[in-house]
Write a protein that holds these residues in place. Sequence first.
Motif, mmCIF file in Angstrom:
data_model
loop_
_atom_site.group_PDB
_atom_site.id
_atom_site.type_symbol
_atom_site.label_atom_id
_atom_site.label_comp_id
_atom_site.label_asym_id
_atom_site.label_seq_id
_atom_site.Cartn_x
_atom_site.Cartn_y
_atom_site.Cartn_z
ATOM 1 N N ASN A 154 0.716 -1.210 -0.052
ATOM 2 C CA ASN A 154 -0.082 0.050 -0.193
ATOM 3 C C ASN A 154 0.980 1.178 0.058
ATOM 4 O O ASN A 154 2.135 1.236 -0.580
ATOM 5 N N ARG A 155 0.346 2.452 0.571
ATOM 6 C CA ARG A 155 1.284 3.664 0.604
ATOM 7 C C ARG A 155 1.282 4.201 1.836
ATOM 8 O O ARG A 155 1.408 5.386 2.013
ATOM 9 N N PHE A 156 1.201 3.483 3.005
ATOM 10 C CA PHE A 156 1.336 3.963 4.197
ATOM 11 C C PHE A 156 2.704 4.441 4.426
ATOM 12 O O PHE A 156 3.773 4.192 4.050
ATOM 13 N N SER A 157 2.666 5.559 5.165
ATOM 14 C CA SER A 157 3.846 6.340 5.707
ATOM 15 C C SER A 157 3.850 6.510 7.250
ATOM 16 O O SER A 157 3.027 5.931 7.853
ATOM 17 N N GLY A 158 4.721 7.045 7.528
ATOM 18 C CA GLY A 158 5.097 7.520 9.026
ATOM 19 C C GLY A 158 5.962 6.264 9.525
ATOM 20 O O GLY A 158 6.438 5.527 8.896
ATOM 21 N N GLN A 159 5.765 6.211 11.036
ATOM 22 C CA GLN A 159 6.698 4.962 11.484
ATOM 23 C C GLN A 159 5.946 3.991 12.181
ATOM 24 O O GLN A 159 4.748 3.953 11.985
ATOM 25 N N ILE A 160 6.310 2.948 12.413
ATOM 26 C CA ILE A 160 5.697 1.599 12.853
ATOM 27 C C ILE A 160 5.248 2.276 14.198
ATOM 28 O O ILE A 160 6.085 2.683 15.053
ATOM 29 N N PRO A 161 3.941 2.252 14.544
ATOM 30 C CA PRO A 161 3.480 2.694 15.882
ATOM 31 C C PRO A 161 3.800 1.756 16.807
ATOM 32 O O PRO A 161 4.045 0.507 16.819
ATOM 33 N N LYS A 162 4.400 2.425 18.012
ATOM 34 C CA LYS A 162 4.892 1.492 19.267
ATOM 35 C C LYS A 162 3.502 0.910 19.897
ATOM 36 O O LYS A 162 3.711 -0.059 20.568
ATOM 37 N N SER A 163 2.561 1.372 19.461
ATOM 38 C CA SER A 163 1.176 0.669 19.993
ATOM 39 C C SER A 163 0.805 -0.679 19.362
ATOM 40 O O SER A 163 0.137 -1.325 19.857
ATOM 41 N N LEU A 164 1.708 -1.070 18.476
ATOM 42 C CA LEU A 164 1.719 -2.435 17.965
ATOM 43 C C LEU A 164 1.953 -3.391 19.167
ATOM 44 O O LEU A 164 1.445 -4.484 19.019
ATOM 45 N N SER A 165 2.765 -3.130 20.151
ATOM 46 C CA SER A 165 2.966 -3.817 21.203
ATOM 47 C C SER A 165 1.801 -4.328 22.144
ATOM 48 O O SER A 165 1.857 -5.088 22.852
ATOM 49 N N SER A 166 0.683 -3.415 21.666
ATOM 50 C CA SER A 166 -0.605 -3.741 22.482
ATOM 51 C C SER A 166 -1.289 -4.990 21.768
ATOM 52 O O SER A 166 -2.244 -5.452 22.532
ATOM 53 N N CYS A 167 -0.867 -5.397 20.777
ATOM 54 C CA CYS A 167 -1.511 -6.511 19.988
ATOM 55 C C CYS A 167 -0.832 -7.824 20.600
ATOM 56 O O CYS A 167 -0.154 -8.542 19.977
ATOM 57 N N SER A 168 -1.421 -7.931 22.013
ATOM 58 C CA SER A 168 -0.211 -9.191 22.679
ATOM 59 C C SER A 168 -0.523 -10.583 22.059
ATOM 60 O O SER A 168 0.215 -11.424 22.207
ATOM 61 N N ARG A 169 -1.812 -10.879 21.217
ATOM 62 C CA ARG A 169 -1.841 -12.045 20.901
ATOM 63 C C ARG A 169 -1.328 -12.098 19.378
ATOM 64 O O ARG A 169 -1.618 -13.092 18.712
ATOM 65 N N LEU A 170 -0.730 -10.992 18.707
ATOM 66 C CA LEU A 170 -0.408 -11.151 17.390
ATOM 67 C C LEU A 170 0.466 -12.269 17.079
ATOM 68 O O LEU A 170 1.501 -12.445 17.655
ATOM 69 N N THR A 171 0.258 -13.043 15.994
ATOM 70 C CA THR A 171 1.103 -13.953 15.455
ATOM 71 C C THR A 171 1.722 -13.494 14.136
ATOM 72 O O THR A 171 2.704 -14.210 13.658
ATOM 73 N N LEU A 172 1.104 -12.922 13.163
ATOM 74 C CA LEU A 172 1.363 -12.269 11.923
ATOM 75 C C LEU A 172 1.250 -10.901 11.752
ATOM 76 O O LEU A 172 0.308 -10.408 12.050
ATOM 77 N N ALA A 173 2.365 -9.998 11.312
ATOM 78 C CA ALA A 173 2.491 -8.760 10.890
ATOM 79 C C ALA A 173 3.118 -8.551 9.982
ATOM 80 O O ALA A 173 4.257 -8.970 9.690
ATOM 81 N N ASN A 174 2.425 -8.026 8.666
ATOM 82 C CA ASN A 174 3.095 -7.784 7.481
ATOM 83 C C ASN A 174 2.713 -6.401 7.026
ATOM 84 O O ASN A 174 1.672 -5.875 6.754
ATOM 85 N N PHE A 175 3.948 -5.457 7.009
ATOM 86 C CA PHE A 175 3.868 -4.053 6.476
ATOM 87 C C PHE A 175 4.702 -3.951 5.463
ATOM 88 O O PHE A 175 4.988 -2.727 5.103
ATOM 89 N N SER A 176 5.113 -4.797 4.634
ATOM 90 C CA SER A 176 5.872 -4.769 3.496
ATOM 91 C C SER A 176 5.496 -3.605 2.430
ATOM 92 O O SER A 176 4.254 -3.552 2.244
ATOM 93 N N SER A 177 6.526 -3.442 1.599
ATOM 94 C CA SER A 177 6.259 -2.560 0.330
ATOM 95 C C SER A 177 5.145 -1.460 0.589
ATOM 96 O O SER A 177 4.106 -1.155 0.046
ATOM 97 N N ASN A 178 5.581 -0.364 1.717
ATOM 98 C CA ASN A 178 4.865 0.921 1.915
ATOM 99 C C ASN A 178 6.125 1.748 1.866
ATOM 100 O O ASN A 178 7.077 1.577 1.383
ATOM 101 N N HIS A 179 5.565 3.062 2.529
ATOM 102 C CA HIS A 179 6.311 4.193 2.683
ATOM 103 C C HIS A 179 6.958 4.200 3.993
ATOM 104 O O HIS A 179 7.057 5.633 4.505
#
Length: 972
Positions: A154-179
């Motif tokens: 996609n075309r998302f920008s900015g930084q990886i949010p620190k709040s991602l750590s709130s997703c305590s049950r997360l098993t897969l995260a894919n932010f590839s091919s953005n800005h």
Amino acid sequence: MKKKLLLNLLALLALVPIFVRSLTPSFNDDVLGLIVFKADVQDPHGKLASWNEDEDSACNWFGVKCSPRSNRVTELVLDDFSLTGRIGRGLLQLQFLRRLSLARNNLTGTIPAALFSLPNLRILDMSNNHLSGTLADDFFQQCGPLRAISLANNRFSGQIPKSLSSCSRLTLANFSSNHISGSLPAEIWSLRGLRSFDISNNLLDGEISNGIQGLYNLRMIDLSRNQFTGTIPNDIGGCSLIKLLDFSENSLSGVLPDSMSNLSFCSYLNLRKNLFLGQVPLWIGALRSLKTLDLSANNFSGIIPVSVGNLHSLKTLNLSMNAFSGSMPDSMTNCTILEVIDLKHNLLTGDLPQWIFKLGLQEVLSEDRIVGSMNSSFYASEFVSYHSLQVLDLSENSLSGEMPSSIGHLSSLQLLNLSRNSIIGSVPRDIAELKALYSLDLSHNHLNGSIPFEVGGATSLRELVLKNNFITGNLPTSIQHCSSLAILILSRNFLNGPIPAAISKLSNLQIVDVSFNNLTGTLPKQLADLPHLLSFNISHNDLQGELPAGGFFNTISPLSVAGNPSLCGSAVNRSCPAVLPKPIVLDPNSTSDSTSASLPPNVITHKKIILSISALIAISAAAVIVIGVVSITVLNLRVRAYGSRSAAALASSGGNDLSSSATTDANSGKLIMFSGEPDFSTGAHALLNKDSEVGRGGFGTVYRTVLRDGRPVAIKKLAVSSLVKSQEDFEREVKKMGKIRHPNLVALEGYYWTQSLQLLIFEFVSGGSLYKYLHGGSGGKSLSWNDRFKIILGMAKGMAHLHQVNVIHYNLKSSNILIDSSGEAKVGDYGLARLLPMLDRYVLSSKIQSALGYMAPEFACKTVKITEKCDVYGFGVLVLELVTGKRPVEYMEDDVVVLCDMVRGALDGCRVEECVDKRLLGNFPAEEAAPVMKLGLICTSQVPSNRPDMREVVSILEMIRCPSLEGQEDSS
């Protein structure tokens, strides 16, 4: 009644959803939410046709799944529906939703942050859309139940949010091919359940902090194609379950940490294109699960450790572009399922190991200092696994001896490159057995003998390169059976005899180089019929006679034919001698002819009659020629005078009757301006005076003149009047062109018509052509990267508009792209082919496509329909021309460089910087230049259906443009 109530409910939904539900307790929230979602998107293929607002349940709708207990929507999967529009707030009504997947659509805008507050949402896939916006710091504040999220491509920008750590049950995260930019937040290491993490192909930088060992459940991590620096975290060995680790194409440095030896489950390890140094540690052999090991393009040195032989599962080994020394370890014979080994561009020495041919390898690549006899290594292997070898590249070594005569045992071989060695002997006749071979390069060796007649048996051959050897004899006619052959390079040998007419049967030929040989005879005329020919270098031979006429040979470079003293034609600036019959002298009264005396009287009389008729025909023909020359001269003088009178009529028309109707006066014409008064401030000399000329093209000459209101215009005087079918057809097409308006198209302002003179009046673009900026000098001004990207995008938008109104340009080249005072590109010379109904594609190929290299291959093929994809090809060449600053085809003293091939080769070798115009001095974003060049190559695909349309090109370019760089000026 119910539909009217629904419309009222939709209006209140965003404000008082609870109130809405209380008004209609029987109405399903899921139906309401999905109908609102549908209202915010466009559904071009009608995939959502089953979504009916009159129904009480959504469970039978396409793409929807419900819980059998609650009858509420739990899954919404709309992948590949081609949906456009935005993601509205309707989805917030789906309180029982567990899986939401909208992947591979054309959705725009951003994702509502409240979406993550859905209490049951487990899986969210928004990949491969055009979504944008900044990922705010609190974006994932309420994502507790979330298990998997993908925002890739996609075309998302900015930084990886620190709040991602709130997703305590997360098993897969894919932010590839953005800005996404900034550093990788250490808070991510607290996601203990994370199994797959992909942040590749972004703009992340900084160091990768320690603490990664906290991800002890991690199976896959991909940080490739970013700008990370520093070293690999020392504690990475704590992620002992990793199966895939990809840190390639960053700026990581230092040595490999010893803790990596714990990654015993890792099957894919890619550290390509970084700055790692030192020796590859012995513990590499402990990674027993490795199937792919890629350490290429680093600064590793020393010997290849023998422990590599312990990698019994290894299938692909790439150690190329380092500084490894010594020889290839014999322990690698234990890697029994190895398929690909690439050791190119190192400092390896020693003999060519025999195990290379004993293993079941598919690809072997090595350009080093390996010595030894190719023949002995080949025979010593006893043909163990020859059937599997597909690519054998041992170029740029020091191999000697003869080529193995049993080369035909390599039945699956597709590419054989033994160039730049010291191989002797002749080309083996077994070459005919290589039915899968498409590329054979034996150049820069010491081969002798002749090219075997059996070469015609290699029917899949597309590239045959034998230059810089000692090959003698004739070019075999059997080569005509290599019907796929596109590249034939035999230069700098000792070939003799003629160029066989059989070559003209190779309809796919693009590049031929037989320069610096001893070839004799004349060139077959049929060569002019080769439809895809881009280069034909016959320089420095002893060829004679006239060059073929038509097709490619109308524009052949003089350098390609130099050094043939007996060749004639315009390319060598040497006229061909006219072949005239000897004069016939008749004496009907003579009786002294010895031949006649021996014939019967009736035969003598008959012969005299025949000779008399021949003489009459010759005399009559000469008279007709003389009369024709005189007539044409008189007609030319009358046409010039008539054109001058017509031009004068145009200049003196003053906006009277000529602007609204045609006249029948032979000395006047019809002038139409689509806006404003048709008043010119100059006379006929403004059109005919060379001082006013600004350019010439395949259709005519362009002059600059000024209207009486001070506005300059460009006037194209068409030089193809005889091809215009009728005034009615001409005016109909011109008026259609006059309605085409776009900021990136040169506007047609009006026209002038007489039977023998047609003029087109365009807006005048002051900046000149793109060709001038790239190749012709531009007064010291150099185009920055931003300038070039702006021009590429402008061309794309202009061409997309042309195709939208069903106009094919046919003639895209840098001289037809004009640059205005603000740096915007304007496409000119479009639609001219529509004015000339008599032109077919073959006339167009010589009349319009005069610039070599821009013409799509289908243009010369009778069986392929000409479509807008023809323009896409020319656009792709222009993109590469803009990025590299090079012409589409460049002629060297003994070589020809085709721009598309040069860029494709460099990108395959990941050498982007070699392609970009040196005038940019490194001041360009590689993350933009590389995809722009790849787009150019896609647009120049040989298969029209593989090329994108221009609207897709515009979308791709807008995706490539980095927001952080947009609008900035280069420091230069």
